[in-house]
Enzyme design. Structure first.
Site, PDB file in Angstrom:
ATOM      1  N   SER A 291       0.823  -1.229   0.000  1.00 19.91           N
ATOM      2  CA  SER A 291       0.000   0.000   0.000  1.00 19.91           C
ATOM      3  C   SER A 291       0.846   1.264   0.000  1.00 19.91           C
ATOM      4  O   SER A 291       0.416   2.300   0.505  1.00 19.91           O
ATOM      5  CB  SER A 291      -0.949   0.030   1.202  1.00 19.91           C
ATOM      6  OG  SER A 291      -1.687  -1.156   1.275  1.00 19.91           O
ATOM      7  N   ARG A 292       2.071   1.170  -0.518  1.00 19.96           N
ATOM      8  CA  ARG A 292       2.985   2.322  -0.593  1.00 19.96           C
ATOM      9  C   ARG A 292       3.364   2.858   0.802  1.00 19.96           C
ATOM     10  O   ARG A 292       3.824   3.990   0.921  1.00 19.96           O
ATOM     11  CB  ARG A 292       2.385   3.463  -1.436  1.00 19.96           C
ATOM     12  CG  ARG A 292       2.096   3.067  -2.900  1.00 19.96           C
ATOM     13  CD  ARG A 292       3.398   2.699  -3.600  1.00 19.96           C
ATOM     14  NE  ARG A 292       3.274   2.559  -5.042  1.00 19.96           N
ATOM     15  CZ  ARG A 292       3.303   1.388  -5.694  1.00 19.96           C
ATOM     16  NH1 ARG A 292       3.412   0.245  -5.045  1.00 19.96           N
ATOM     17  NH2 ARG A 292       3.244   1.353  -7.010  1.00 19.96           N
TER      18      ARG A 292
END
Ligand SMILES: Cc1cc2nc3c(=O)[nH]c(=O)nc-3n(C[C@H](O)[C@H](O)[C@H](O)COP(=O)(O)O)c2cc1C
Length: 216
Positions: free
Chosen positions: A193-194
């Site tokens: 999710s970065r």
């Protein structure tokens, strides 16, 4: 497929590993060596390749790849032509940054500091360890100067090969090593999710390394 669509198709989640401030090494050079060892075993083409940024007299950055050739307690060493663009920029401003990217490990390492030229003896030792072809290339190339043509390059190389025969080659005075002495090292491990892990080491006033986590 448009180029934008192809970019979307290669987008990936990073989920291979993680990095924690509680378990990293106290010394970033030890941490770097551990990651480099993993990169040397990973399917990376040249795990010792890094981008090297320097600053021009106008304050503008310039960037190119170099090969890390040695790593010790002082820092990160590479070799080049002292009269090249990077060499001329470093002579006026010793600040530099290095970036290693190991895609298969989902990792990058950012290093910032000032460079110093290696001693003539250290540069001689490295030069004499290089294959003859690489020695000839270093001698013949006024790196970063404008060339007349490819033919001119090949002819000057052939002339040097013929004139030197099998005799031992000496390092030209304008070719040698630099050591980047780190003041800042940041380890980046891709996460889902970065929300990546970023652990940075900064030298404090007493030359001790302070370890902090950064927001991704
Ligand atoms: C993977 C890779 C490794 C390289 N390693 C070096 C190196 O160790 N030393 C060097 O002088 N140039 C190296 N080069 C060439 C430089 O990127 C650059 O073209 C050259 O040093 C001239 O840069 P400058 O004009 O900014 O001085 C390498 C290029 C690549 C793609």
């Amino acid at each position: 497929m448009s180029t934008d669509e192809r970019f979307r198709a290669v987008r990936k989640e990073y989920e291979r590993d993680s990095l924690h401030e509680g378990s990293v090494e106290a010394n970033p050079l030890v941490q770097f060596r551990a990651w480099l060892e993993e990169a040397l075993k990973a399917p990376e083409v040249e795990p010792n390749a890094c981008a090297l940024a320097t600053v021009g007299p106008d304050g503008k950055p310039s960037l190119r790849m170099v090969l890390l050739k040695s790593l010790d307690d002082r820092g990160f060493s590479f070799f080049t032509n002292y009269l090249s663009r990077k060499g001329r920029e470093l002579a006026l401003n010793s600040s530099a940054a290095m970036l290693f990217y190991w895609g298969s490990l989902e990792r990058q390492v950012r290093i910032e500091g000032a460079v110093e030229q290696l001693s003539a003896a250290q540069s001689d030792a490295y030069f004499s360890s290089r294959p003859r072809n690489a020695q000839l290339g270093a001698i013949v190339s006024p790196q970063s100067e404008v060339a007349n043509s490819r033919l001119d390059i090949d002819e000057r190389h052939s002339a040097l090969v013929a004139s030197t025969g099998n005799s031992a080659l000496s390092r030209p005075a304008h070719w040698g090593g630099y050591c980047l002495r780190p003041e800042y090292i940041e380890f980046w491990q891709g996460r889902k999710s970065r929300l990546h892990d970023r652990i940075r080491y900064v030298r404090d006033a007493g030359s001790q390394w302070k370890i902090e986590r950064l927001w991704p």
